[in-house]
Design an enzyme around this catalytic site. Structure first.
Site, PDB file in Angstrom:
ATOM      1  N   TRP A  23      41.008  79.630  70.737  1.00 46.31           N
ATOM      2  CA  TRP A  23      42.354  79.194  70.557  1.00 46.31           C
ATOM      3  C   TRP A  23      43.144  80.443  69.847  1.00 46.31           C
ATOM      4  O   TRP A  23      44.291  80.151  69.450  1.00 46.31           O
ATOM      5  CB  TRP A  23      42.188  78.259  69.184  1.00 46.31           C
ATOM      6  CG  TRP A  23      41.280  78.736  68.000  1.00 46.31           C
ATOM      7  CD1 TRP A  23      41.471  79.341  67.210  1.00 46.31           C
ATOM      8  CD2 TRP A  23      39.770  78.368  67.987  1.00 46.31           C
ATOM      9  NE1 TRP A  23      40.503  79.680  66.369  1.00 46.31           N
ATOM     10  CE2 TRP A  23      39.470  78.905  67.015  1.00 46.31           C
ATOM     11  CE3 TRP A  23      39.160  77.466  68.898  1.00 46.31           C
ATOM     12  CZ2 TRP A  23      37.911  78.786  66.532  1.00 46.31           C
ATOM     13  CZ3 TRP A  23      37.781  77.143  68.400  1.00 46.31           C
ATOM     14  CH2 TRP A  23      37.107  77.861  67.205  1.00 46.31           C
ATOM     15  N   ARG A  24      42.808  81.509  69.868  1.00 47.88           N
ATOM     16  CA  ARG A  24      43.557  82.671  69.657  1.00 47.88           C
ATOM     17  C   ARG A  24      44.167  83.587  70.617  1.00 47.88           C
ATOM     18  O   ARG A  24      43.787  83.488  71.778  1.00 47.88           O
ATOM     19  CB  ARG A  24      42.789  83.967  68.995  1.00 47.88           C
ATOM     20  CG  ARG A  24      42.455  83.523  67.592  1.00 47.88           C
ATOM     21  CD  ARG A  24      41.355  84.561  66.792  1.00 47.88           C
ATOM     22  NE  ARG A  24      41.206  84.600  65.589  1.00 47.88           N
ATOM     23  CZ  ARG A  24      40.418  85.080  64.661  1.00 47.88           C
ATOM     24  NH1 ARG A  24      39.597  86.204  65.362  1.00 47.88           N
ATOM     25  NH2 ARG A  24      40.502  84.935  63.594  1.00 47.88           N
ATOM     26  N   GLU A  48      42.077  74.083  63.723  1.00 50.54           N
ATOM     27  CA  GLU A  48      42.223  74.320  62.164  1.00 50.54           C
ATOM     28  C   GLU A  48      41.486  72.967  61.844  1.00 50.54           C
ATOM     29  O   GLU A  48      40.900  72.869  60.791  1.00 50.54           O
ATOM     30  CB  GLU A  48      43.592  74.572  61.571  1.00 50.54           C
ATOM     31  CG  GLU A  48      43.970  75.943  62.004  1.00 50.54           C
ATOM     32  CD  GLU A  48      43.143  77.039  61.134  1.00 50.54           C
ATOM     33  OE1 GLU A  48      42.431  76.686  60.294  1.00 50.54           O
ATOM     34  OE2 GLU A  48      43.019  78.115  61.424  1.00 50.54           O
ATOM     35  N   GLY A  92      31.531  65.296  61.989  1.00 47.02           N
ATOM     36  CA  GLY A  92      31.389  64.960  60.512  1.00 47.02           C
ATOM     37  C   GLY A  92      32.835  64.969  59.899  1.00 47.02           C
ATOM     38  O   GLY A  92      33.968  65.046  60.759  1.00 47.02           O
ATOM     39  N   TYR A 131      46.817  74.004  53.281  1.00 45.82           N
ATOM     40  CA  TYR A 131      46.174  74.955  53.683  1.00 45.82           C
ATOM     41  C   TYR A 131      46.354  74.968  55.280  1.00 45.82           C
ATOM     42  O   TYR A 131      46.826  75.787  56.094  1.00 45.82           O
ATOM     43  CB  TYR A 131      44.415  74.869  53.659  1.00 45.82           C
ATOM     44  CG  TYR A 131      43.831  75.417  54.747  1.00 45.82           C
ATOM     45  CD1 TYR A 131      43.682  77.170  54.793  1.00 45.82           C
ATOM     46  CD2 TYR A 131      43.257  75.306  56.177  1.00 45.82           C
ATOM     47  CE1 TYR A 131      43.237  78.130  55.863  1.00 45.82           C
ATOM     48  CE2 TYR A 131      42.817  76.100  56.952  1.00 45.82           C
ATOM     49  CZ  TYR A 131      42.702  77.325  56.931  1.00 45.82           C
ATOM     50  OH  TYR A 131      42.138  78.299  57.860  1.00 45.82           O
ATOM     51  N   ASP A 149      41.448  80.114  52.807  1.00 48.21           N
ATOM     52  CA  ASP A 149      40.226  79.242  52.871  1.00 48.21           C
ATOM     53  C   ASP A 149      39.049  79.773  52.086  1.00 48.21           C
ATOM     54  O   ASP A 149      39.351  80.682  51.356  1.00 48.21           O
ATOM     55  CB  ASP A 149      39.935  79.079  54.551  1.00 48.21           C
ATOM     56  CG  ASP A 149      39.544  80.286  55.039  1.00 48.21           C
ATOM     57  OD1 ASP A 149      39.475  81.264  54.392  1.00 48.21           O
ATOM     58  OD2 ASP A 149      39.194  80.416  56.260  1.00 48.21           O
ATOM     59  N   CYS A 211      33.340  97.486  55.944  1.00 48.51           N
ATOM     60  CA  CYS A 211      34.610  97.065  55.571  1.00 48.51           C
ATOM     61  C   CYS A 211      35.516  98.076  55.426  1.00 48.51           C
ATOM     62  O   CYS A 211      35.511  99.018  54.948  1.00 48.51           O
ATOM     63  CB  CYS A 211      34.393  96.357  54.185  1.00 48.51           C
ATOM     64  SG  CYS A 211      35.661  95.457  53.366  1.00 48.51           S
TER      65      CYS A 211
END
Length: 353
Positions: A23-24, A48, A92, A131, A149, A211
């Site tokens: 989806w990007r 999302e 779910g 969100y 998130d 990082c």
């Protein structure tokens, strides 16, 4: 913290290390930058919604199946409720599927099939909370938005060594995240923070050596970054019990459509008693049975929902009953997982005889 340095390093890291997700669009400054097409708001919104409380690996095949079947928001809006609920089975949190349809129909009917391009407009849609509105505004429309998130909460709690435990810390974490939003590349910024939390600043065993925020992270400086975010003691999950009925006739299994509201609302399911703390008594079991047949014990299955755990006693029989629908054994995958477990338990007992 040097916020400009942090923003620059994180965006550089993201543009070199972004996850390849269906989806990007490719990272880059501004919507449709370079040769990459502008993100499709429908695809961003669909992803999302599916990713709420669900992993990327689990959601991805559902995402592909939905796009193949309903390639535009208007196609989804025109779909039958039962078709969408069946396609959602296994993801779910089934209220999301009902909200998905309500939102798609609102986009079709109120906005001529086009998603609003602001947070305020997106928040006016049914089932779209803060969100999701922020995520779609930032990722699809490159609007400066504070997208927070669970991954972003974890990154903020470690960057600033926030000692207030979750969930009480959430307002503070949102404020900290808002102060770092990069207005020059809000779509990339939102996804960079989420990717950092998902792949590097992980809940356990954070990969601090990879990082880009090492020099800015207060938790890393403490020597125990994995102890953030702080968490309050979790209350014990309540337990409920019930009885589920697996009625077989030929190649079919009896199913019912659950009420539109409530847990698993609108989904196909197996006939069942109410699920209560004490479990049903014999009279309640007899009243809930879909037919007066010889019901055999087929063991129990356990299932965990968000707010309670469930133990279901499985009763199995063969025969016919009125006022029931029938689902072929090959189509049992369309059932929510709790009922699929029960059906498989009963069929395994039958096949083993």
């Amino acid at each position: 913290m040097d916020s400009k340095r942090f923003q620059s390093r994180l965006l550089d890291w993201y543009r070199a290390s972004a996850r390849d997700l269906p989806w990007r669009r490719a990272p880059g400054p501004g919507p449709g930058a370079g040769n990459a097409p502008a993100p499709d708001p429908y695809r961003v919104w669909l992803s999302e919604v599916m990713l709420q409380q669900t992993t990327v690996a689990h959601a991805t095949p559902y995402y592909a199946a939905f796009l193949s079947r309903w390639p535009t928001v208007c196609d989804l809006a025109d779909a039958e409720d039962a078709e969408v609920m069946a396609a959602w089975a296994g993801l779910g949190y089934y209220a999301r599927a009902r909200n998905l349809l309500a939102c798609a129909r609102a986009v079709r009917d109120r906005f001529d099939g086009r998603f609003p391009d602001t947070e305020a407009g997106l928040l006016s849609l049914p089932g779209v909370g803060p969100y999701t509105a922020a995520a779609v505004a930032a990722i699809a429309f490159d609007r400066p938005a504070n997208v927070v998130d669970g991954n972003v909460e974890r990154v903020m709690s470690r960057l600033f060594a926030v000692d207030t435990p979750l969930p009480a810390a959430r307002p503070e974490l949102r404020t900290l995240a808002a102060g770092l939003v990069d207005a020059g590349a809000p779509g990339d910024w939102a996804q960079a923070l989420m990717d950092l939390g998902a792949t590097v600043c992980r809940p356990r065993s954070p990969r601090c050596d990879l990082c880009p925020a090492t020099e800015d992270c207060a938790a890393r400086a403490s020597g125990t970054p994995e102890t953030w975010p702080r968490k309050s003691a979790r209350a014990a999950r309540p337990k409920r019990a019930g009885v589920v009925f697996v009625l077989r006739h030929g190649d079919g299994v009896a199913v019912v459509r659950r009420p539109p509201r409530g847990l698993l609302g609108g989904m196909l399911g197996l006939p069942t008693t109410d699920w209560t703390a004490s479990g049903p008594d014999a009279a309640a079991v007899a009243a809930a049975a879909p037919a007066r047949l010889h019901w055999r014990e087929a063991g129990t299955v356990d299932h965990v929902f968000t707010h309670f755990s469930l133990e279901l006693r499985v009763l199995a029989a063969e025969g016919l009953a009125s006022d029931l629908d029938w689902l072929s054994v090959d189509a049992l995958g369309d059932l929510p997982s709790v009922f699929l477990k029960a059906a498989r338990r009963a069929l395994a007992m039958r096949d083993g005889e």
